[in-house]
Motif scaffolding. Structure first.
Motif, PDB file in Angstrom:
ATOM      1  N   VAL A  75      27.969  46.212  64.994  1.00 58.10           N
ATOM      2  CA  VAL A  75      27.947  47.660  64.780  1.00 58.10           C
ATOM      3  C   VAL A  75      28.449  47.919  63.358  1.00 58.10           C
ATOM      4  O   VAL A  75      29.146  47.096  62.771  1.00 58.10           O
ATOM      5  CB  VAL A  75      28.814  48.425  65.808  1.00 58.10           C
ATOM      6  N   GLN A  76      28.102  49.047  62.823  1.00 63.10           N
ATOM      7  CA  GLN A  76      28.485  49.395  61.462  1.00 63.10           C
ATOM      8  C   GLN A  76      29.948  49.832  61.428  1.00 63.10           C
ATOM      9  O   GLN A  76      30.266  50.999  61.636  1.00 63.10           O
ATOM     10  CB  GLN A  76      27.568  50.495  60.922  1.00 63.10           C
ATOM     11  N   ASP A  77      30.835  48.867  61.181  1.00 62.47           N
ATOM     12  CA  ASP A  77      32.269  49.180  61.161  1.00 62.47           C
ATOM     13  C   ASP A  77      33.012  48.482  60.024  1.00 62.47           C
ATOM     14  O   ASP A  77      34.235  48.538  59.965  1.00 62.47           O
ATOM     15  CB  ASP A  77      32.918  48.825  62.501  1.00 62.47           C
ATOM     16  N   GLN A  78      32.285  47.835  59.125  1.00 59.96           N
ATOM     17  CA  GLN A  78      32.918  47.098  58.029  1.00 59.96           C
ATOM     18  C   GLN A  78      32.464  47.650  56.683  1.00 59.96           C
ATOM     19  O   GLN A  78      31.290  47.949  56.492  1.00 59.96           O
ATOM     20  CB  GLN A  78      32.555  45.603  58.098  1.00 59.96           C
ATOM     21  N   ASN A  79      33.401  47.765  55.758  1.00 55.54           N
ATOM     22  CA  ASN A  79      33.090  48.209  54.403  1.00 55.54           C
ATOM     23  C   ASN A  79      32.308  47.134  53.653  1.00 55.54           C
ATOM     24  O   ASN A  79      32.423  45.946  53.973  1.00 55.54           O
ATOM     25  CB  ASN A  79      34.380  48.484  53.620  1.00 55.54           C
ATOM     26  N   PRO A  80      31.561  47.536  52.620  1.00 58.35           N
ATOM     27  CA  PRO A  80      30.964  46.528  51.744  1.00 58.35           C
ATOM     28  C   PRO A  80      32.062  45.657  51.130  1.00 58.35           C
ATOM     29  O   PRO A  80      33.209  46.101  50.988  1.00 58.35           O
ATOM     30  CB  PRO A  80      30.262  47.364  50.668  1.00 58.35           C
ATOM     31  N   VAL A  81      31.700  44.438  50.762  1.00 58.80           N
ATOM     32  CA  VAL A  81      32.668  43.465  50.245  1.00 58.80           C
ATOM     33  C   VAL A  81      32.213  42.972  48.872  1.00 58.80           C
ATOM     34  O   VAL A  81      31.074  42.528  48.717  1.00 58.80           O
ATOM     35  CB  VAL A  81      32.785  42.257  51.212  1.00 58.80           C
ATOM     36  N   PHE A  82      33.111  43.070  47.893  1.00 60.43           N
ATOM     37  CA  PHE A  82      32.858  42.477  46.579  1.00 60.43           C
ATOM     38  C   PHE A  82      33.214  41.000  46.681  1.00 60.43           C
ATOM     39  O   PHE A  82      34.338  40.650  47.032  1.00 60.43           O
ATOM     40  CB  PHE A  82      33.690  43.155  45.491  1.00 60.43           C
ATOM     41  N   GLU A  86      24.392  50.767  47.619  1.00 58.82           N
ATOM     42  CA  GLU A  86      24.254  51.435  46.330  1.00 58.82           C
ATOM     43  C   GLU A  86      25.497  51.112  45.507  1.00 58.82           C
ATOM     44  O   GLU A  86      26.613  51.227  46.004  1.00 58.82           O
ATOM     45  CB  GLU A  86      24.155  52.951  46.531  1.00 58.82           C
ATOM     46  N   LEU A  87      25.293  50.705  44.264  1.00 55.00           N
ATOM     47  CA  LEU A  87      26.395  50.435  43.340  1.00 55.00           C
ATOM     48  C   LEU A  87      26.434  51.525  42.268  1.00 55.00           C
ATOM     49  O   LEU A  87      25.393  51.857  41.687  1.00 55.00           O
ATOM     50  CB  LEU A  87      26.209  49.080  42.651  1.00 55.00           C
ATOM     51  N   ARG A 105      31.866  51.274  42.595  1.00 53.26           N
ATOM     52  CA  ARG A 105      31.823  51.683  43.997  1.00 53.26           C
ATOM     53  C   ARG A 105      30.582  51.097  44.664  1.00 53.26           C
ATOM     54  O   ARG A 105      29.480  51.149  44.103  1.00 53.26           O
ATOM     55  CB  ARG A 105      31.798  53.199  44.132  1.00 53.26           C
ATOM     56  N   ALA A 106      30.773  50.529  45.839  1.00 55.42           N
ATOM     57  CA  ALA A 106      29.665  50.045  46.664  1.00 55.42           C
ATOM     58  C   ALA A 106      29.681  50.848  47.956  1.00 55.42           C
ATOM     59  O   ALA A 106      30.721  50.946  48.610  1.00 55.42           O
ATOM     60  CB  ALA A 106      29.823  48.556  46.959  1.00 55.42           C
ATOM     61  N   ARG A 107      28.542  51.428  48.311  1.00 53.99           N
ATOM     62  CA  ARG A 107      28.488  52.169  49.568  1.00 53.99           C
ATOM     63  C   ARG A 107      27.163  51.921  50.268  1.00 53.99           C
ATOM     64  O   ARG A 107      26.124  51.726  49.633  1.00 53.99           O
ATOM     65  CB  ARG A 107      28.758  53.648  49.372  1.00 53.99           C
ATOM     66  N   GLU A 108      27.255  51.921  51.589  1.00 52.01           N
ATOM     67  CA  GLU A 108      26.077  51.691  52.427  1.00 52.01           C
ATOM     68  C   GLU A 108      25.170  52.914  52.381  1.00 52.01           C
ATOM     69  O   GLU A 108      25.646  54.044  52.425  1.00 52.01           O
ATOM     70  CB  GLU A 108      26.496  51.448  53.873  1.00 52.01           C
ATOM     71  N   ILE A 109      23.875  52.651  52.331  1.00 50.83           N
ATOM     72  CA  ILE A 109      22.887  53.731  52.356  1.00 50.83           C
ATOM     73  C   ILE A 109      22.346  53.834  53.779  1.00 50.83           C
ATOM     74  O   ILE A 109      21.756  52.886  54.299  1.00 50.83           O
ATOM     75  CB  ILE A 109      21.735  53.464  51.369  1.00 50.83           C
TER      76      ILE A 109
END
Length: 186
Positions: A72-79, A115-116, A169-173
């Motif tokens: 499920v979508q519950d994790q932030n993007p990871v650098f 998206e970065l 910043r990295a964010r899910e689209i």
């Protein structure tokens, strides 16, 4: 009952018990003892044993239950290659690559597009060039210089003792103008 032949942690995660439905008729139930987490374990194999209550001869049978955990979508993007820091000479030409950035969605089972963006680059010295996206969802981008030539004597840079800090910043689209989990570099 859950047997020792089950996958690790299976018997600690699932509870197996029988529910009486009628004379000599039972239904086996499998319930959770604790929450599942795809990032920790994405599947379980339970070996279940049913035993009758015979007096002269006890009979038993085993069966295998495979449980696939859905992400499920519950994790932030990871650098992946953070932290980022670089000394850049003033006057560096436009288009010079400063460093590469690697990022992926923290939800590896069903990753979303990422998206970065640059935050806090008040003097517009830098831009991101998206280079590639691998089959496993890792995005590689390059931080490059813009046509605004870096000037160490700029008052904003002087005020910070020669340092110029900003964030990526990295964010899910999720969809058009709709974003999910995000994370920023520090």
């Amino acid at each position: 009952r859950c047997t020792d032949e089950s996958s690790p942690d299976a018997c600690d995660t699932f509870e197996i018990f029988a529910e009486r439905r009628g004379e000599g008729t039972y239904r086996g139930l499998v319930t959770l003892k604790k929450a599942l987490n795809y990032e920790e374990r994405n599947s379980y194999n339970l070996i279940v044993e049913a035993v009758d209550a015979g007096e002269d001869r006890i009979l038993s049978s085993t069966s295998s239950i495979y449980v696939q955990v859905e992400d499920v979508q519950d994790q932030n993007p990871v650098f992946l290659n953070a932290p980022y820091s670089k000394t850049v000479p003033e006057g560096t030409p436009q288009g010079t690559e400063i460093f590469s950035i690697q990022v992926r969605d923290g939800d590896t089972g069903i990753p979303r597009p990422i998206e970065l963006t640059i935050e806090g680059d008040r003097l517009a010295y830098f831009e991101l060039q998206r280079l590639e996206e691998s089959s496993d969802g890792v995005i590689v981008a390059a931080l490059t210089t813009t046509s605004n030539i870096i000037n160490r004597e700029h008052p904003e840079i002087q005020k910070e003792g020669g340092l110029y800090a900003f964030k990526i910043r990295a964010r899910e689209i999720i969809g058009p103008d709709n974003y999910g989990e995000e994370t920023t570099t520090s």
